[in-house]
Write a protein that holds these residues in place. Structure first.
Motif, short mmCIF file in Angstrom:
data_model
loop_
_atom_site.label_atom_id
_atom_site.label_comp_id
_atom_site.label_asym_id
_atom_site.label_seq_id
_atom_site.Cartn_x
_atom_site.Cartn_y
_atom_site.Cartn_z
N ASP A 209 14.27 -27.87 20.25
CA ASP A 209 13.91 -26.50 20.62
C ASP A 209 13.32 -25.70 19.47
O ASP A 209 12.84 -24.59 19.68
CB ASP A 209 15.16 -25.77 21.14
N THR A 210 13.36 -26.22 18.27
CA THR A 210 12.82 -25.49 17.13
C THR A 210 11.31 -25.67 17.07
O THR A 210 10.78 -26.63 17.63
CB THR A 210 13.47 -25.96 15.81
N PRO A 211 10.60 -24.76 16.40
CA PRO A 211 9.14 -24.91 16.31
C PRO A 211 8.77 -26.27 15.71
O PRO A 211 9.36 -26.70 14.71
CB PRO A 211 8.72 -23.76 15.38
N PRO A 212 7.80 -26.97 16.29
CA PRO A 212 7.48 -28.32 15.84
C PRO A 212 6.57 -28.37 14.60
O PRO A 212 6.49 -29.41 13.95
CB PRO A 212 6.75 -28.93 17.04
N GLU A 213 5.91 -27.27 14.26
CA GLU A 213 4.93 -27.30 13.17
C GLU A 213 5.53 -27.71 11.83
O GLU A 213 4.95 -28.56 11.13
CB GLU A 213 4.20 -25.96 13.05
N PRO A 214 6.70 -27.14 11.42
CA PRO A 214 7.27 -27.58 10.13
C PRO A 214 7.61 -29.07 10.13
O PRO A 214 7.38 -29.77 9.15
CB PRO A 214 8.51 -26.71 9.96
N ALA A 215 8.13 -29.56 11.25
CA ALA A 215 8.47 -30.98 11.32
C ALA A 215 7.21 -31.84 11.28
O ALA A 215 7.19 -32.91 10.68
CB ALA A 215 9.28 -31.26 12.60
N GLY A 216 6.13 -31.37 11.92
CA GLY A 216 4.86 -32.09 11.86
C GLY A 216 4.33 -32.18 10.44
O GLY A 216 3.89 -33.25 10.00
N ARG A 217 4.38 -31.06 9.74
CA ARG A 217 3.92 -31.06 8.34
C ARG A 217 4.81 -31.98 7.49
O ARG A 217 4.32 -32.68 6.60
CB ARG A 217 3.90 -29.64 7.78
N HIS A 218 6.11 -31.98 7.78
CA HIS A 218 7.06 -32.84 7.06
C HIS A 218 6.70 -34.31 7.29
O HIS A 218 6.66 -35.11 6.34
CB HIS A 218 8.47 -32.53 7.53
N PHE A 219 6.42 -34.69 8.53
CA PHE A 219 6.04 -36.06 8.84
C PHE A 219 4.79 -36.45 8.06
O PHE A 219 4.73 -37.51 7.45
CB PHE A 219 5.79 -36.18 10.36
N VAL A 220 3.77 -35.59 8.09
CA VAL A 220 2.52 -35.89 7.39
C VAL A 220 2.75 -35.98 5.89
O VAL A 220 2.19 -36.85 5.21
CB VAL A 220 1.42 -34.86 7.75
N LEU A 221 3.58 -35.11 5.35
CA LEU A 221 3.91 -35.16 3.93
C LEU A 221 4.59 -36.49 3.57
O LEU A 221 4.25 -37.12 2.56
CB LEU A 221 4.81 -33.98 3.56
N LEU A 222 5.53 -36.91 4.41
CA LEU A 222 6.18 -38.21 4.18
C LEU A 222 5.17 -39.35 4.24
O LEU A 222 5.20 -40.27 3.43
CB LEU A 222 7.29 -38.45 5.21
#
Length: 189
Positions: A139-152
């Motif tokens: 339910d949290t905004p997906p953008e930070p997690a998306g950036r985290h995935f790309v950073l990883l």
């Protein structure tokens, strides 16, 4: 696509990825592709046009690979794990030399340059694809997690050619699992 254009792109793809963009000259590409200089310039007005075509080809291959993963409409978490597995597997391939896009951005740092623009276009597509999948989880905004995935992913692509690729791939997969666990846990609470 003409046979000569296909040979030029295949040759450029092989050499550019293995040796870098600036270090490879037109004469070598022409010689190895077994075409004339006039043929090269008929298909690509300049070397940078060939570089952009090379990057678009790499982007298309990655899009096709991810498209195959998504074609069966798996649950988002499974799709993300499969995409991460696809990346981890590529890091462990015999001729891995890092991310073609990060390598190109390092050689063409001007954000307005067509080569850099091709890099950004691919990265925007990848981030959007990952973020759209993450939006289906939690339910949290997906953008930070998306950036985290790309950073990883970026870190894994850089580290994969510097150290033990298997360990880097494993660490990357663990990081993606952490992102997914966080999102799944946030949906449960």
């Amino acid at each position: 696509m003409s046979e000569a254009r296909s040979r030029l792109l295949a040759t450029a793809t092989r050499i550019f990825y293995a040796e870098g963009l600036h270090s490879v000259g037109i004469d070598r590409i022409v010689a190895e592709a077994k075409v004339t200089r006039a043929t090269l310039y008929r298909h690509f007005p300049g070397k940078e046009d060939l570089v952009v075509a090379y990057l678009r080809g790499v982007s298309e291959m990655e899009r096709d690979g991810i498209g195959k993963i998504l074609s069966g409409n798996p649950p988002a978490a499974d799709a993300l794990r499969a995409i991460a597995g696809f990346i981890a597997e590529s890091i462990q391939s015999a001729h891995f030399r890092g991310c073609a896009f990060l390598n190109a951005a390092a050689e063409y740092p001007d954000p307005k340059h067509p080569v850099h623009q091709a890099v950004l276009a691919h990265r925007e597509w990848f981030l959007r694809t990952i973020t759209d999948l993450l939006a289906q989880i939690g339910d949290t905004p997906p953008e930070p997690a998306g950036r985290h995935f790309v950073l990883l992913r970026d870190g894994a692509m850089a580290s994969g050619c510097l150290t033990d690729a298997a360990a880097v791939g494993e660490t990357f997969l663990q990081g993606v699992d952490g992102i997914l666990r966080f999102r799944l846990d946030s949906a449960a609470t």
